[in-house]
Design an enzyme around this catalytic site. Structure first.
Site, PDB file in Angstrom:
ATOM      1  N   SER A  58       0.812  -1.224   0.000  1.00 16.55           N
ATOM      2  CA  SER A  58       0.000   0.000   0.000  1.00 16.55           C
ATOM      3  C   SER A  58       0.839   1.265   0.000  1.00 16.55           C
ATOM      4  O   SER A  58       0.384   2.322  -0.454  1.00 16.55           O
ATOM      5  CB  SER A  58      -0.936   0.007   1.214  1.00 16.55           C
ATOM      6  OG  SER A  58      -0.193  -0.112   2.420  1.00 16.55           O
ATOM      7  N   GLY A  95      -1.950  -4.328   1.220  1.00 17.85           N
ATOM      8  CA  GLY A  95      -2.031  -5.535   2.029  1.00 17.85           C
ATOM      9  C   GLY A  95      -1.073  -6.630   1.621  1.00 17.85           C
ATOM     10  O   GLY A  95      -1.006  -7.670   2.285  1.00 17.85           O
ATOM     11  N   ASN A 123       3.980  -5.296   5.650  1.00 20.09           N
ATOM     12  CA  ASN A 123       2.848  -6.075   6.151  1.00 20.09           C
ATOM     13  C   ASN A 123       3.299  -7.354   6.852  1.00 20.09           C
ATOM     14  O   ASN A 123       2.654  -7.803   7.813  1.00 20.09           O
ATOM     15  CB  ASN A 123       1.879  -6.398   5.009  1.00 20.09           C
ATOM     16  CG  ASN A 123       1.125  -5.173   4.554  1.00 20.09           C
ATOM     17  OD1 ASN A 123       0.550  -4.441   5.350  1.00 20.09           O
ATOM     18  ND2 ASN A 123       1.159  -4.906   3.258  1.00 20.09           N
ATOM     19  N   ASP A 204      -4.531   7.236   9.917  1.00 22.97           N
ATOM     20  CA  ASP A 204      -4.219   5.932  10.513  1.00 22.97           C
ATOM     21  C   ASP A 204      -2.798   5.867  11.063  1.00 22.97           C
ATOM     22  O   ASP A 204      -2.420   4.904  11.742  1.00 22.97           O
ATOM     23  CB  ASP A 204      -4.442   4.800   9.505  1.00 22.97           C
ATOM     24  CG  ASP A 204      -3.568   4.908   8.260  1.00 22.97           C
ATOM     25  OD1 ASP A 204      -2.657   5.768   8.218  1.00 22.97           O
ATOM     26  OD2 ASP A 204      -3.799   4.131   7.312  1.00 22.97           O
ATOM     27  N   HIS A 207       0.021   5.291   6.773  1.00 28.53           N
ATOM     28  CA  HIS A 207       0.167   5.570   5.341  1.00 28.53           C
ATOM     29  C   HIS A 207       0.492   7.036   5.110  1.00 28.53           C
ATOM     30  O   HIS A 207      -0.176   7.917   5.664  1.00 28.53           O
ATOM     31  CB  HIS A 207      -1.117   5.182   4.602  1.00 28.53           C
ATOM     32  CG  HIS A 207      -1.391   3.714   4.631  1.00 28.53           C
ATOM     33  ND1 HIS A 207      -2.241   3.142   5.542  1.00 28.53           N
ATOM     34  CD2 HIS A 207      -0.901   2.707   3.865  1.00 28.53           C
ATOM     35  CE1 HIS A 207      -2.275   1.833   5.336  1.00 28.53           C
ATOM     36  NE2 HIS A 207      -1.478   1.542   4.331  1.00 28.53           N
TER      37      HIS A 207
END
Length: 237
Positions: A58, A95, A123, A204, A207
């Site tokens: 991502s 992801g 991840n 979040d 990111h």
């Protein structure tokens, strides 16, 4: 063929003088035309833009951002502003793990690719996966790309502070060790200067925002310029 062509061009006047008949001169002209035709694909390949694939998760895909604000798009614009002829393809999948990137490697990095920015592993770390699994997947990606003569820039990741010291040691060692083993360009930490900075991240906290992507591009740009130079040099070999 390029060496043969140079020799033929240098000898061209001598060849014409040394052959008395018109037929012989026609043969020399035909030989020169054939050499030029065979050398054309080499010249065309050298002149075309360097094709870069950003293979990642991502952070590459541009989660939460418009497509033209994602890392690959902004990187391409920055390189072109430097006068470099490049095409940067976004092969980021939100992801994705290192193993996921390996599974899709062949169609994510098509034939004709000159260079890859490999940004995977975040991840794996966030899920607490065994660093050995991450290492093996990344190493196989690197091995297969180098076999294809694709130049690789390895974008490193670091384990978060909430992991124990042993996990952080094992995970953080993956990227510099692979770079040393395979003689790769290394950007040690893709989120260098961005991780933990609220002003450069989305809500979040994971990111990058648009400003965060700008910061990544500015920091990694010298390494990518080196990647372009290496890819061009390899293409001429």
């Amino acid at each position: 063929m390029r060496c043969s062509l140079v020799a033929l061009v240098v000898r061209w006047p001598v060849l014409l003088r040394s052959y008395a008949s018109c037929a012989a001169r026609v043969q020399v002209v035909a030989l020169l035309a054939t050499a030029l035709a065979l050398s054309a694909p080499v010249a065309a390949a050298a002149d075309r833009p360097v094709r870069i694939v950003a293979l990642g998760d991502s952070l590459t895909a541009g989660f939460g951002l418009p497509a033209d604000a994602a890392f690959p798009a902004k990187l391409e614009r920055a390189l072109k502003a430097k006068g470099l002829a490049v095409e940067v393809t976004n092969a980021g999948v939100s992801g994705d793990t290192a193993s996921g990137g390996l599974a899709r490697l062949d169609w994510s990095v098509p034939d004709g690719t000159d260079a890859v920015i490999l940004e995977l592993g975040a991840n794996d770390m966030l899920r607490g996966m065994d660093p050995q699994v991450t290492r093996q997947a990344l190493e196989e990606i690197v091995r297969r790309l180098t076999q294809r003569r694709v130049t690789v820039l390895l974008a490193g990741m670091r384990a978060a502070a909430n992991f124990d010291a042993n996990y952080r040691r094992d995970f953080d060692a993956i990227y510099p060790e692979l770079a040393t083993r395979y003689d790769l360009l290394l950007y040690p930490f893709f989120l260098d200067g961005i991780a933990g900075e609220n002003a450069l991240n989305q809500g979040d906290g994971l990111h990058p925002s648009g400003a965060g992507v700008d910061a990544i591009v500015a920091r990694i740009l010298p390494k990518v310029e080196e990647l372009v130079r290496q890819a061009r040099s390899r293409r001429r070999m």
